[in-house]
Design a protein around this motif. Structure first.
Motif, PDB file in Angstrom:
ATOM      1  N   ASP A   1       2.541  -0.137  -9.111  1.00  0.00           N
ATOM      2  CA  ASP A   1       1.794  -1.353  -8.810  1.00  0.00           C
ATOM      3  C   ASP A   1       2.678  -2.294  -7.999  1.00  0.00           C
ATOM      4  OD1 ASP A   1       3.549  -2.593 -10.605  1.00  0.00           O
ATOM      5  OD2 ASP A   1       2.093  -2.687 -12.235  1.00  0.00           O
ATOM      6  N   ALA A   2       2.211  -3.507  -7.778  1.00  0.00           N
ATOM      7  CA  ALA A   2       2.940  -4.452  -6.926  1.00  0.00           C
ATOM      8  C   ALA A   2       4.283  -4.864  -7.506  1.00  0.00           C
ATOM      9  CB  ALA A   2       2.081  -5.689  -6.666  1.00  0.00           C
TER      10      ALA A   2
ATOM     11  N   VAL B   1      -4.845   2.311 -10.978  1.00  0.00           N
ATOM     12  CA  VAL B   1      -3.749   1.335 -11.031  1.00  0.00           C
ATOM     13  C   VAL B   1      -4.332  -0.078 -10.897  1.00  0.00           C
ATOM     14  CG1 VAL B   1      -1.646   0.508  -9.900  1.00  0.00           C
ATOM     15  CG2 VAL B   1      -2.099   2.965 -10.084  1.00  0.00           C
ATOM     16  N   PRO B   2      -4.026  -0.965 -11.836  1.00  0.00           N
ATOM     17  CA  PRO B   2      -4.547  -2.342 -11.745  1.00  0.00           C
ATOM     18  C   PRO B   2      -4.071  -3.040 -10.466  1.00  0.00           C
ATOM     19  CG  PRO B   2      -3.628  -1.912 -13.916  1.00  0.00           C
ATOM     20  CD  PRO B   2      -3.228  -0.759 -13.048  1.00  0.00           C
ATOM     21  N   GLN B   3      -4.955  -3.729  -9.817  1.00  0.00           N
ATOM     22  CA  GLN B   3      -4.612  -4.441  -8.597  1.00  0.00           C
ATOM     23  C   GLN B   3      -4.393  -5.925  -8.920  1.00  0.00           C
ATOM     24  OE1 GLN B   3      -4.025  -3.151  -5.641  1.00  0.00           O
ATOM     25  NE2 GLN B   3      -4.576  -1.057  -6.202  1.00  0.00           N
ATOM     26  N   PRO B   4      -3.481  -6.596  -8.174  1.00  0.00           N
ATOM     27  CA  PRO B   4      -3.209  -8.022  -8.433  1.00  0.00           C
ATOM     28  C   PRO B   4      -4.420  -8.891  -8.114  1.00  0.00           C
ATOM     29  CG  PRO B   4      -2.107  -7.286  -6.423  1.00  0.00           C
ATOM     30  CD  PRO B   4      -2.668  -6.055  -7.076  1.00  0.00           C
TER      31      PRO B   4
ATOM     32  N   GLY C   1      -5.442  -0.557  -1.052  1.00  0.00           N
ATOM     33  CA  GLY C   1      -4.355  -1.533  -1.149  1.00  0.00           C
ATOM     34  C   GLY C   1      -2.970  -0.941  -1.264  1.00  0.00           C
ATOM     35  N   PHE C   2      -2.835   0.378  -1.041  1.00  0.00           N
ATOM     36  CA  PHE C   2      -1.535   1.031  -1.193  1.00  0.00           C
ATOM     37  C   PHE C   2      -0.870   1.281   0.150  1.00  0.00           C
ATOM     38  CE2 PHE C   2      -3.662   2.062  -5.119  1.00  0.00           C
ATOM     39  CZ  PHE C   2      -2.644   2.041  -6.068  1.00  0.00           C
ATOM     40  N   GLN C   3       0.468   1.352   0.107  1.00  0.00           N
ATOM     41  CA  GLN C   3       1.229   1.856   1.238  1.00  0.00           C
ATOM     42  C   GLN C   3       1.780   3.226   0.851  1.00  0.00           C
ATOM     43  OE1 GLN C   3       4.686  -0.535   2.128  1.00  0.00           O
ATOM     44  NE2 GLN C   3       5.213  -0.840  -0.008  1.00  0.00           N
TER      45      GLN C   3
ATOM     46  N   ALA D   1       8.479  -4.335  -0.933  1.00  0.00           N
ATOM     47  CA  ALA D   1       7.974  -5.697  -0.683  1.00  0.00           C
ATOM     48  C   ALA D   1       6.828  -6.103  -1.606  1.00  0.00           C
ATOM     49  CB  ALA D   1       7.555  -5.838   0.772  1.00  0.00           C
ATOM     50  N   GLY D   2       6.911  -5.729  -2.867  1.00  0.00           N
ATOM     51  CA  GLY D   2       5.913  -6.176  -3.825  1.00  0.00           C
ATOM     52  C   GLY D   2       4.506  -5.698  -3.542  1.00  0.00           C
TER      53      GLY D   2
END
Length: 209
Positions: free
Chosen positions: A176-177, A206-209, A92-94, A57-58
């Motif tokens: 990433d997303a 990892v770059p975050q959105p 911010g990770f799952q 899911a992005g």
């Protein structure tokens, strides 16, 4: 109608994207950094078939492949990941685990270890083949594991026609997303797993959105 067409297109694409099973654990050809997560059908704990990409899911994800709830090294790693999951969520990770265990056995693992994160079933081997992690166990290992561990995994025919147990080389993937792989740890020695500190460090980069 559109969703049906999309599902049919995915099913047609999967065989072409799947990598052949390796003849042993040293011959796997895993996805590398810079590649994207391919489509693969897996099952939820309820037995529902889902596309892994849709399930992601992005969202930035830490995906780990393990051999099964019968493996003590896998169970140890699952406990270590449980300990760092709150930090991963904060970042911010799952966290998602994938194994060839059936949904029923995944449920047993969730209950026995009180796991809060997601486990997905890859009984049809689509995910491990899409990631290039699946391999044929030797005849000795197949006989040993099937008898002593009481596994219900389906045996698969090798190119020579021998029926063997197929397992994934244990692996960690951090995306990433957009599903782009930024970090991967794949070790044919199933007794050696990525340290929690290494996973957290890699995730932090990892770059975050």
């Amino acid at each position: 109608m559109k969703s049906l067409v999309a599902a049919l297109m995915l099913l047609l694409a999967l065989p072409a994207l799947a990598k052949p099973l390796a003849l042993d654990e040293l011959s796997v050809a895993p996805l590398m950094n810079g590649q994207t997560i391919p489509p693969a059908l897996v099952k939820t704990l309820a037995g529902k078939v889902v596309d892994l990409n849709t399930f992601l899911a992005g969202k930035p994800s830490v995906i780990f492949f393990y051999r099964g709830g019968w493996c003590p090294f896998c169970n140890s790693q699952m406990g270590q990941l449980k300990a760092i999951e709150p930090k991963l969520i904060e970042m911010g990770f799952q966290l998602i685990g994938i194994s060839p265990d059936s949904p029923e056995k995944l449920n047993a693992s969730m209950l026995s270890q009180s796991l809060p994160y997601t486990l997905l079933s890859d009984t049809e081997l689509q995910a491990m083949q899409a990631f290039g992690l699946g391999y044929y166990s030797s005849a000795r290992i197949t006989e040993r594991y099937m008898s002593k561990m009481k596994l219900d995994n389906l045996l698969r025919p090798t190119p020579d026609g021998d029926m063997r147990l197929v397992l994934p080389v244990p692996a960690i993937y951090i995306t990433d997303a957009s599903g782009l792989i930024h970090f991967q740890y794949v070790n044919p020695n199933y007794k050696v797993r990525a340290a929690p500190k290494l996973i957290l460090t890699a995730a932090s980069l990892v770059p975050q959105p």
